[in-house]
Design a protein around this motif. Structure first.
Motif, PDB file in Angstrom:
ATOM      1  N   LEU A 256       0.833  -1.202   0.000  1.00  0.00           N
ATOM      2  CA  LEU A 256       0.000   0.000   0.000  1.00  0.00           C
ATOM      3  C   LEU A 256       0.868   1.252   0.000  1.00  0.00           C
ATOM      4  O   LEU A 256       1.919   1.290   0.638  1.00  0.00           O
ATOM      5  CB  LEU A 256      -0.906   0.015   1.236  1.00  0.00           C
ATOM      6  CG  LEU A 256      -2.019  -1.027   1.310  1.00  0.00           C
ATOM      7  CD1 LEU A 256      -2.663  -1.019   2.687  1.00  0.00           C
ATOM      8  CD2 LEU A 256      -3.074  -0.761   0.230  1.00  0.00           C
ATOM      9  N   PRO A 257       0.437   2.301  -0.684  1.00  0.00           N
ATOM     10  CA  PRO A 257       1.161   3.579  -0.626  1.00  0.00           C
ATOM     11  C   PRO A 257       1.216   4.104   0.813  1.00  0.00           C
ATOM     12  O   PRO A 257       0.314   3.854   1.615  1.00  0.00           O
ATOM     13  CB  PRO A 257       0.332   4.505  -1.519  1.00  0.00           C
ATOM     14  CG  PRO A 257      -0.418   3.585  -2.435  1.00  0.00           C
ATOM     15  CD  PRO A 257      -0.702   2.358  -1.620  1.00  0.00           C
ATOM     16  N   ALA A 258       2.261   4.852   1.115  1.00  0.00           N
ATOM     17  CA  ALA A 258       2.480   5.328   2.487  1.00  0.00           C
ATOM     18  C   ALA A 258       1.324   6.168   3.001  1.00  0.00           C
ATOM     19  O   ALA A 258       0.932   6.056   4.179  1.00  0.00           O
ATOM     20  CB  ALA A 258       3.785   6.122   2.552  1.00  0.00           C
ATOM     21  N   ASP A 259       0.747   7.017   2.143  1.00  0.00           N
ATOM     22  CA  ASP A 259      -0.345   7.882   2.613  1.00  0.00           C
ATOM     23  C   ASP A 259      -1.576   7.068   2.992  1.00  0.00           C
ATOM     24  O   ASP A 259      -2.255   7.370   3.978  1.00  0.00           O
ATOM     25  CB  ASP A 259      -0.700   8.933   1.560  1.00  0.00           C
ATOM     26  CG  ASP A 259      -1.172   8.324   0.238  1.00  0.00           C
ATOM     27  OD1 ASP A 259      -0.682   7.234  -0.137  1.00  0.00           O
ATOM     28  OD2 ASP A 259      -2.037   8.939  -0.423  1.00  0.00           O
ATOM     29  N   LEU A 260      -1.835   5.995   2.260  1.00  0.00           N
ATOM     30  CA  LEU A 260      -2.989   5.145   2.572  1.00  0.00           C
ATOM     31  C   LEU A 260      -2.739   4.342   3.843  1.00  0.00           C
ATOM     32  O   LEU A 260      -3.656   4.155   4.659  1.00  0.00           O
ATOM     33  CB  LEU A 260      -3.293   4.201   1.408  1.00  0.00           C
ATOM     34  CG  LEU A 260      -3.678   4.865   0.077  1.00  0.00           C
ATOM     35  CD1 LEU A 260      -4.111   3.811  -0.936  1.00  0.00           C
ATOM     36  CD2 LEU A 260      -4.790   5.894   0.274  1.00  0.00           C
ATOM     37  N   LYS A 261      -1.498   3.883   4.035  1.00  0.00           N
ATOM     38  CA  LYS A 261      -1.181   3.151   5.264  1.00  0.00           C
ATOM     39  C   LYS A 261      -1.402   4.028   6.490  1.00  0.00           C
ATOM     40  O   LYS A 261      -1.915   3.556   7.517  1.00  0.00           O
ATOM     41  CB  LYS A 261       0.261   2.632   5.222  1.00  0.00           C
ATOM     42  CG  LYS A 261       0.462   1.464   4.282  1.00  0.00           C
ATOM     43  CD  LYS A 261       1.775   0.738   4.530  1.00  0.00           C
ATOM     44  CE  LYS A 261       2.953   1.494   4.019  1.00  0.00           C
ATOM     45  NZ  LYS A 261       4.194   0.693   4.072  1.00  0.00           N
ATOM     46  N   THR A 262      -1.048   5.290   6.391  1.00  0.00           N
ATOM     47  CA  THR A 262      -1.242   6.208   7.522  1.00  0.00           C
ATOM     48  C   THR A 262      -2.725   6.370   7.842  1.00  0.00           C
ATOM     49  O   THR A 262      -3.137   6.306   9.007  1.00  0.00           O
ATOM     50  CB  THR A 262      -0.616   7.579   7.203  1.00  0.00           C
ATOM     51  OG1 THR A 262       0.787   7.422   7.025  1.00  0.00           O
ATOM     52  CG2 THR A 262      -0.863   8.569   8.327  1.00  0.00           C
ATOM     53  N   ILE A 263      -3.529   6.564   6.811  1.00  0.00           N
ATOM     54  CA  ILE A 263      -4.980   6.734   7.014  1.00  0.00           C
ATOM     55  C   ILE A 263      -5.586   5.466   7.622  1.00  0.00           C
ATOM     56  O   ILE A 263      -6.371   5.521   8.582  1.00  0.00           O
ATOM     57  CB  ILE A 263      -5.669   7.076   5.675  1.00  0.00           C
ATOM     58  CG1 ILE A 263      -5.266   8.486   5.221  1.00  0.00           C
ATOM     59  CG2 ILE A 263      -7.196   6.971   5.804  1.00  0.00           C
ATOM     60  CD1 ILE A 263      -5.700   8.834   3.806  1.00  0.00           C
ATOM     61  N   ILE A 264      -5.234   4.312   7.072  1.00  0.00           N
ATOM     62  CA  ILE A 264      -5.793   3.044   7.554  1.00  0.00           C
ATOM     63  C   ILE A 264      -5.367   2.776   8.995  1.00  0.00           C
ATOM     64  O   ILE A 264      -6.192   2.424   9.843  1.00  0.00           O
ATOM     65  CB  ILE A 264      -5.360   1.884   6.632  1.00  0.00           C
ATOM     66  CG1 ILE A 264      -5.980   2.049   5.246  1.00  0.00           C
ATOM     67  CG2 ILE A 264      -5.763   0.535   7.237  1.00  0.00           C
ATOM     68  CD1 ILE A 264      -5.392   1.118   4.187  1.00  0.00           C
ATOM     69  N   ALA A 265      -4.081   2.951   9.289  1.00  0.00           N
ATOM     70  CA  ALA A 265      -3.587   2.686  10.642  1.00  0.00           C
ATOM     71  C   ALA A 265      -4.243   3.610  11.658  1.00  0.00           C
ATOM     72  O   ALA A 265      -4.655   3.173  12.746  1.00  0.00           O
ATOM     73  CB  ALA A 265      -2.077   2.839  10.685  1.00  0.00           C
ATOM     74  N   ASN A 266      -4.357   4.898  11.331  1.00  0.00           N
ATOM     75  CA  ASN A 266      -4.986   5.836  12.263  1.00  0.00           C
ATOM     76  C   ASN A 266      -6.442   5.461  12.529  1.00  0.00           C
ATOM     77  O   ASN A 266      -6.906   5.493  13.677  1.00  0.00           O
ATOM     78  CB  ASN A 266      -4.906   7.261  11.714  1.00  0.00           C
ATOM     79  CG  ASN A 266      -3.511   7.843  11.786  1.00  0.00           C
ATOM     80  OD1 ASN A 266      -2.663   7.354  12.533  1.00  0.00           O
ATOM     81  ND2 ASN A 266      -3.252   8.898  11.020  1.00  0.00           N
ATOM     82  N   ALA A 267      -7.158   5.092  11.467  1.00  0.00           N
ATOM     83  CA  ALA A 267      -8.577   4.745  11.625  1.00  0.00           C
ATOM     84  C   ALA A 267      -8.747   3.481  12.457  1.00  0.00           C
ATOM     85  O   ALA A 267      -9.615   3.405  13.339  1.00  0.00           O
ATOM     86  CB  ALA A 267      -9.237   4.575  10.258  1.00  0.00           C
ATOM     87  N   ILE A 268      -7.920   2.480  12.198  1.00  0.00           N
ATOM     88  CA  ILE A 268      -8.034   1.212  12.928  1.00  0.00           C
ATOM     89  C   ILE A 268      -7.622   1.377  14.387  1.00  0.00           C
ATOM     90  O   ILE A 268      -8.298   0.883  15.302  1.00  0.00           O
ATOM     91  CB  ILE A 268      -7.210   0.123  12.218  1.00  0.00           C
ATOM     92  CG1 ILE A 268      -7.920  -0.297  10.919  1.00  0.00           C
ATOM     93  CG2 ILE A 268      -7.000  -1.096  13.131  1.00  0.00           C
ATOM     94  CD1 ILE A 268      -7.153  -1.267  10.061  1.00  0.00           C
ATOM     95  N   ASN A 269      -6.533   2.092  14.632  1.00  0.00           N
ATOM     96  CA  ASN A 269      -6.110   2.296  16.023  1.00  0.00           C
ATOM     97  C   ASN A 269      -7.114   3.131  16.806  1.00  0.00           C
ATOM     98  O   ASN A 269      -7.414   2.830  17.966  1.00  0.00           O
ATOM     99  CB  ASN A 269      -4.731   2.955  16.058  1.00  0.00           C
ATOM    100  CG  ASN A 269      -3.610   1.984  15.698  1.00  0.00           C
ATOM    101  OD1 ASN A 269      -3.697   0.797  15.981  1.00  0.00           O
ATOM    102  ND2 ASN A 269      -2.563   2.493  15.064  1.00  0.00           N
ATOM    103  N   ASP A 270      -7.652   4.182  16.192  1.00  0.00           N
ATOM    104  CA  ASP A 270      -8.654   5.005  16.871  1.00  0.00           C
ATOM    105  C   ASP A 270      -9.916   4.193  17.160  1.00  0.00           C
ATOM    106  O   ASP A 270     -10.517   4.318  18.235  1.00  0.00           O
ATOM    107  CB  ASP A 270      -9.011   6.228  16.021  1.00  0.00           C
ATOM    108  CG  ASP A 270      -7.895   7.262  15.973  1.00  0.00           C
ATOM    109  OD1 ASP A 270      -6.925   7.136  16.756  1.00  0.00           O
ATOM    110  OD2 ASP A 270      -7.986   8.195  15.143  1.00  0.00           O
TER     111      ASP A 270
END
Length: 338
Positions: A256-270
């Motif tokens: 996955l592109p880095a920007d998408l990984k950041t969005i996904i990780a933030n959403a899942i952790n939150d």
């Protein structure tokens, strides 16, 4: 007819560029990344409610580039099936309990050492801290990416059908379903029970047909799976804290592109942090609801269980099996165990 078509084309060609784009029909764009997430819980469980919110947030924040399809309630198979699928890449995400993850990554079970945690402060100190980081490194070595925040599966309690559990002696000879977990089997054998490893999807029917007499799970699981229909007693034993690791196939995650990984990780952790609060609130009310549904509760003191585990050499054995480093990280959070 020819004239009217010609006039329509002339009128269309006279539109400015913006008007032309607006006049054309919109075609739905398929997601750039369509990802599958499987779990073993009903849609009504807080895990699935918060996971759906995370999926919607991800779709919105990525502009529709990422779509996550959720398959709840063992739709894709049992726990060991889905663990194999996420490792192979057949599905992208899975939320195994730590006990299930430990069938592949043994140190993942360290949070499930019997009677280790006194409360949630100790749990999150360990799992959001150095112990959790240690487990995530071990998962990465087998091709799994584990997100930073564990989701709560709660302290596990023992239900039984034939008799209530008042102390460790009531466990003697008890036929109890446990997860497919060497640690759970070891603990209940040390308590002189007769543990049987069964997939979660088999628990209700196995209790109903008396293949086993008892099982152990957090109260919200007991409620949403309607285990009160096939059990009479529940001991608030708090014998194990277990959580869900939100894991991804490592290759798919890295692609996955880095920007998408950041969005996904933030959403899942939150979403995981919100799910923890859901379980905390849920636990505050679920016992009275289960009592109203017919379960009789007992609250055995942990002392007799701990004494029996020490006498059987349980803590010493698992300190050796987990290793000095992992055991030391656990005891930093909870105090001396062995």
């Amino acid at each position: 007819m020819i004239l009217s078509r010609r006039r329509a084309l002339q009128a269309l060609s006279a539109l400015p560029a913006a008007g032309l784009i607006g006049a054309m029909p919109r075609v739905a764009r398929a997601a750039e990344f369509s990802l599958k997430y499987g779990n073993n819980l009903p849609l009504t469980h807080p895990l699935n409610i918060r996971a759906q919110e995370a999926a919607e947030r991800i779709a919105k924040e990525t502009g529709g580039r990422v779509e996550i399809a959720i398959f709840p309630n063992n739709q894709l198979g049992g726990d060991t099936d889905m663990l194999a699928q996420v490792r192979s890449g057949a599905i992208t995400f899975f939320t195994p309990s730590a006990l299930v993850a430990a069938t592949l990554v043994p140190v993942a079970a360290i949070n499930a050492v019997g009677f280790a945690f006194a409360d949630y402060d100790q749990v999150w100190k360990a799992m959001d801290g150095s112990l959790g980081a240690h487990v995530r490194v071990a998962m990465a070595k087998v091709g799994l990416h584990a997100f930073e925040k564990m989701w709560d599966n709660g302290f596990r309690q023992i239900t039984s059908g034939a008799k209530p559990i008042e102390s460790a002696k009531d466990i003697d000879g008890l036929k109890i379903r446990v997860p497919v977990s060497p640690l759970s089997i070891s603990m209940f054998k040390a308590l002189a029970a007769s543990p049987a490893s069964l997939q979660f999807s088999e628990v209700y029917s196995s209790l109903q047909t008396r293949i086993v007499d008892a099982q152990e799970n957090p109260l919200p699981i007991i409620q949403v799976a309607k285990l009160y229909e096939v059990q009479k007693y529940c001991a608030i034993s708090n014998h194990i804290w277990d959580g869900f690791w939100f894991i991804a196939n490592g290759r798919a995650w890295q692609a996955l592109p880095a920007d998408l990984k950041t969005i996904i990780a933030n959403a899942i952790n939150d979403a995981g942090l919100k799910q923890r609060e859901d379980i905390k609130a849920f636990n505050a009310t679920v016992q009275s609801d289960l009592q109203a549904k017919g379960l009789t509760f007992t609250k055995p003191a942990p002392d007799s269980f701990r004494a029996k585990l020490r006498e059987a050499g349980f803590y010493g054995e698992w300190k050796t099996r987990f290793g000095e480093e992992a055991w030391g990280l656990l005891e930093t959070a909870v105090g001396k165990l062995a």
